[in-house]
Design a protein around this motif. Structure first.
Motif, PDB file in Angstrom:
ATOM      1  N   ALA A 200     -54.975 -33.301 -69.480  1.00  0.00           N
ATOM      2  CA  ALA A 200     -53.822 -32.786 -69.133  1.00  0.00           C
ATOM      3  C   ALA A 200     -53.763 -31.209 -68.858  1.00  0.00           C
ATOM      4  N   ASN A 201     -54.975 -30.661 -69.291  1.00  0.00           N
ATOM      5  CA  ASN A 201     -55.366 -29.101 -68.677  1.00  0.00           C
ATOM      6  C   ASN A 201     -55.225 -29.201 -67.126  1.00  0.00           C
ATOM      7  N   THR A 202     -54.525 -28.150 -66.748  1.00  0.00           N
ATOM      8  CA  THR A 202     -54.452 -27.908 -65.232  1.00  0.00           C
ATOM      9  C   THR A 202     -55.605 -27.162 -64.637  1.00  0.00           C
ATOM     10  N   GLN A 203     -56.429 -26.545 -65.504  1.00  0.00           N
ATOM     11  CA  GLN A 203     -57.599 -25.570 -64.957  1.00  0.00           C
ATOM     12  C   GLN A 203     -58.493 -26.712 -64.214  1.00  0.00           C
ATOM     13  N   PHE A 204     -58.372 -27.941 -64.545  1.00  0.00           N
ATOM     14  CA  PHE A 204     -59.705 -28.785 -63.820  1.00  0.00           C
ATOM     15  C   PHE A 204     -59.163 -30.284 -63.781  1.00  0.00           C
ATOM     16  N   LYS A 205     -59.453 -30.941 -63.049  1.00  0.00           N
ATOM     17  CA  LYS A 205     -59.086 -32.405 -62.829  1.00  0.00           C
ATOM     18  C   LYS A 205     -60.222 -33.601 -63.260  1.00  0.00           C
ATOM     19  N   ILE A 206     -59.822 -34.235 -64.443  1.00  0.00           N
ATOM     20  CA  ILE A 206     -60.943 -35.413 -64.730  1.00  0.00           C
ATOM     21  C   ILE A 206     -60.158 -36.645 -64.277  1.00  0.00           C
ATOM     22  N   ILE A 207     -61.060 -37.349 -63.424  1.00  0.00           N
ATOM     23  CA  ILE A 207     -60.537 -38.552 -62.711  1.00  0.00           C
ATOM     24  C   ILE A 207     -60.739 -39.926 -63.572  1.00  0.00           C
ATOM     25  N   ARG A 208     -61.927 -39.924 -64.063  1.00  0.00           N
ATOM     26  CA  ARG A 208     -62.160 -41.031 -64.833  1.00  0.00           C
ATOM     27  C   ARG A 208     -62.473 -40.696 -66.475  1.00  0.00           C
ATOM     28  N   TRP A 209     -61.610 -41.388 -67.053  1.00  0.00           N
ATOM     29  CA  TRP A 209     -61.548 -41.045 -68.605  1.00  0.00           C
ATOM     30  C   TRP A 209     -61.235 -42.402 -69.258  1.00  0.00           C
ATOM     31  N   ASN A 210     -61.502 -42.494 -70.673  1.00  0.00           N
ATOM     32  CA  ASN A 210     -61.064 -43.831 -71.468  1.00  0.00           C
ATOM     33  C   ASN A 210     -60.464 -43.129 -72.816  1.00  0.00           C
ATOM     34  N   ALA A 211     -59.339 -43.409 -73.098  1.00  0.00           N
ATOM     35  CA  ALA A 211     -58.686 -42.860 -74.463  1.00  0.00           C
ATOM     36  C   ALA A 211     -59.527 -43.688 -75.608  1.00  0.00           C
ATOM     37  N   GLU A 212     -59.659 -44.650 -75.480  1.00  0.00           N
ATOM     38  CA  GLU A 212     -60.362 -45.696 -76.810  1.00  0.00           C
ATOM     39  C   GLU A 212     -61.641 -44.887 -77.093  1.00  0.00           C
ATOM     40  N   GLN A 213     -62.491 -44.677 -76.067  1.00  0.00           N
ATOM     41  CA  GLN A 213     -63.769 -44.077 -76.322  1.00  0.00           C
ATOM     42  C   GLN A 213     -63.533 -42.399 -76.317  1.00  0.00           C
ATOM     43  N   ASN A 214     -62.395 -41.918 -76.133  1.00  0.00           N
ATOM     44  CA  ASN A 214     -62.281 -40.324 -76.180  1.00  0.00           C
ATOM     45  C   ASN A 214     -63.338 -40.016 -75.330  1.00  0.00           C
ATOM     46  N   ALA A 215     -63.478 -40.254 -74.028  1.00  0.00           N
ATOM     47  CA  ALA A 215     -64.680 -39.794 -73.101  1.00  0.00           C
ATOM     48  C   ALA A 215     -64.386 -39.988 -71.806  1.00  0.00           C
ATOM     49  N   PHE A 216     -65.030 -38.966 -71.138  1.00  0.00           N
ATOM     50  CA  PHE A 216     -64.953 -38.923 -69.567  1.00  0.00           C
ATOM     51  C   PHE A 216     -66.165 -38.912 -68.795  1.00  0.00           C
ATOM     52  N   ARG A 217     -66.035 -39.063 -67.439  1.00  0.00           N
ATOM     53  CA  ARG A 217     -67.377 -39.230 -66.500  1.00  0.00           C
ATOM     54  C   ARG A 217     -67.457 -37.920 -66.125  1.00  0.00           C
ATOM     55  N   PHE A 218     -68.574 -37.519 -66.130  1.00  0.00           N
ATOM     56  CA  PHE A 218     -69.052 -35.988 -65.544  1.00  0.00           C
ATOM     57  C   PHE A 218     -69.885 -36.284 -64.365  1.00  0.00           C
ATOM     58  N   GLY A 219     -69.291 -36.164 -63.230  1.00  0.00           N
ATOM     59  CA  GLY A 219     -70.742 -36.593 -61.987  1.00  0.00           C
ATOM     60  C   GLY A 219     -71.049 -35.295 -61.570  1.00  0.00           C
ATOM     61  N   PHE A 220     -72.142 -35.298 -61.460  1.00  0.00           N
ATOM     62  CA  PHE A 220     -72.946 -33.783 -61.125  1.00  0.00           C
ATOM     63  C   PHE A 220     -73.647 -33.748 -59.896  1.00  0.00           C
ATOM     64  N   ALA A 221     -73.812 -35.012 -59.284  1.00  0.00           N
ATOM     65  CA  ALA A 221     -74.615 -34.888 -58.130  1.00  0.00           C
ATOM     66  C   ALA A 221     -74.134 -34.376 -57.074  1.00  0.00           C
ATOM     67  N   SER A 222     -73.029 -33.794 -56.845  1.00  0.00           N
ATOM     68  CA  SER A 222     -72.293 -32.935 -55.904  1.00  0.00           C
ATOM     69  C   SER A 222     -72.125 -31.372 -55.979  1.00  0.00           C
ATOM     70  N   MET A 223     -72.718 -31.140 -57.254  1.00  0.00           N
ATOM     71  CA  MET A 223     -72.447 -29.647 -57.620  1.00  0.00           C
ATOM     72  C   MET A 223     -73.894 -28.893 -57.482  1.00  0.00           C
ATOM     73  N   ASP A 224     -73.918 -27.710 -57.135  1.00  0.00           N
ATOM     74  CA  ASP A 224     -75.189 -26.899 -57.433  1.00  0.00           C
ATOM     75  C   ASP A 224     -74.909 -26.154 -58.742  1.00  0.00           C
ATOM     76  N   GLU A 225     -75.921 -25.435 -59.221  1.00  0.00           N
ATOM     77  CA  GLU A 225     -75.942 -24.932 -60.530  1.00  0.00           C
ATOM     78  C   GLU A 225     -74.802 -23.873 -60.838  1.00  0.00           C
ATOM     79  N   LYS A 226     -74.398 -23.266 -59.848  1.00  0.00           N
ATOM     80  CA  LYS A 226     -73.262 -22.352 -60.045  1.00  0.00           C
ATOM     81  C   LYS A 226     -72.094 -23.239 -60.357  1.00  0.00           C
ATOM     82  N   GLU A 227     -71.887 -24.307 -59.632  1.00  0.00           N
ATOM     83  CA  GLU A 227     -70.500 -25.067 -59.775  1.00  0.00           C
ATOM     84  C   GLU A 227     -70.624 -25.727 -61.056  1.00  0.00           C
ATOM     85  N   LEU A 228     -71.909 -26.175 -61.416  1.00  0.00           N
ATOM     86  CA  LEU A 228     -71.774 -26.908 -62.986  1.00  0.00           C
ATOM     87  C   LEU A 228     -71.724 -25.859 -63.783  1.00  0.00           C
ATOM     88  N   THR A 229     -72.199 -24.672 -63.767  1.00  0.00           N
ATOM     89  CA  THR A 229     -72.077 -23.601 -64.850  1.00  0.00           C
ATOM     90  C   THR A 229     -70.179 -23.416 -64.905  1.00  0.00           C
TER      91      THR A 229
END
Length: 242
Positions: A200-229
């Motif tokens: 629900a935080n508007t500072q970023f957007k999480i697309i793939r997440w699962n409430a039961e596992q209380n987890a989300f998917r973090f895709g890193f391939a398209s980000m450089d080190e600055k963006e990942l940070t």
């Protein structure tokens, strides 16, 4: 279909369903299941093939990121085993080259390929011949192989950078199993923190997440080190507000 942590698709659940009713096919991503990144275990691969023979259903094996393994050799595809034509192996060049490149491939029995080809012609008679010929040239001249080698090195570095960054910045908030390949990490929040509130935080957007596992998917391939940070810092700020 249920996914058991660290083992992949639940073949016992498939067996129970097959005993109740007839199924035609099972779709499976054996390497780095989407979205959890879990790899299908050897035991479950064997059982899935046995169930396919016993109950006469097809296995659609989507191995879209087979080539992205960083620390070990990948398991051989289900299609490489003795399956009596029950496995339909599919993949895509969009993950290797560019998302806009809508060209994939299929390995299956001759009869099935012929039927798919006939059906495809009904939908699209032409196709992008220029793009297909260009891709064929890249494969033939070894450019695709050289590109893949560079991409693996790049994504491997980004995965390890993100791993170190999360251990430093998010250690008390999250837990995860670092995948041996692929382009994402499945991250579980510790019980004191809610994935629903983070989403629900508007500072970023999480697309793939699962409430039961209380987890989300973090895709890193398209980000450089600055963006990942920046992404990890934003996550940390969001978790600290809970």
């Amino acid at each position: 279909m249920y996914i058991t942590e660290h083992k992949g698709i639940d073949t016992d659940a498939i067996e129970k369903i097959c005993k109740r009713r007839k199924i035609d096919a099972v779709y499976v991503i054996p390497h780095h299941h989407y979205p959890t990144t879990v790899t299908l275990s050897v035991e479950r691969r064997v059982k899935l093939l046995e169930l396919s023979k016993q109950f006469s259903f097809a296995i659609i094996e989507d191995d879209y990121d087979y080539d992205y393994h960083y620390t070990s050799s990948p398991y051989l595809p289900l299609a490489s085993g003795n399956h009596n034509g029950n496995v339909i192996y599919i993949g895509s060049f969009s993950k290797l080259l560019d998302p806009a490149l809508r060209i994939g491939f299929m390995v299956a029995s001759k009869n099935f390929i012929e039927q798919c080809t006939a059906f495809r012609k009904i939908i699209d008679v032409g196709g992008d011949g220029y793009m297909q010929n260009a891709l064929a040239t890249l494969i033939k001249e070894g450019e695709l192989k050289r590109h893949l080698k560079k991409a693996k090195k790049c994504y491997h570095g980004r995965r390890d950078f993100l791993d170190a960054l999360m251990k430093e910045k998010l250690g008390k908030y999250v837990s995860y199993t670092l995948p041996t390949g692929g382009m994402a990490i499945w991250i579980k929040l510790n019980p004191d923190y809610s994935i629903a509130r983070l989403v629900a935080n508007t500072q970023f957007k999480i697309i793939r997440w699962n409430a039961e596992q209380n987890a989300f998917r973090f895709g890193f391939a398209s980000m450089d080190e600055k963006e990942l940070t920046q992404a990890v810092e934003a996550l940390k700020m969001g978790l600290e507000k809970e």
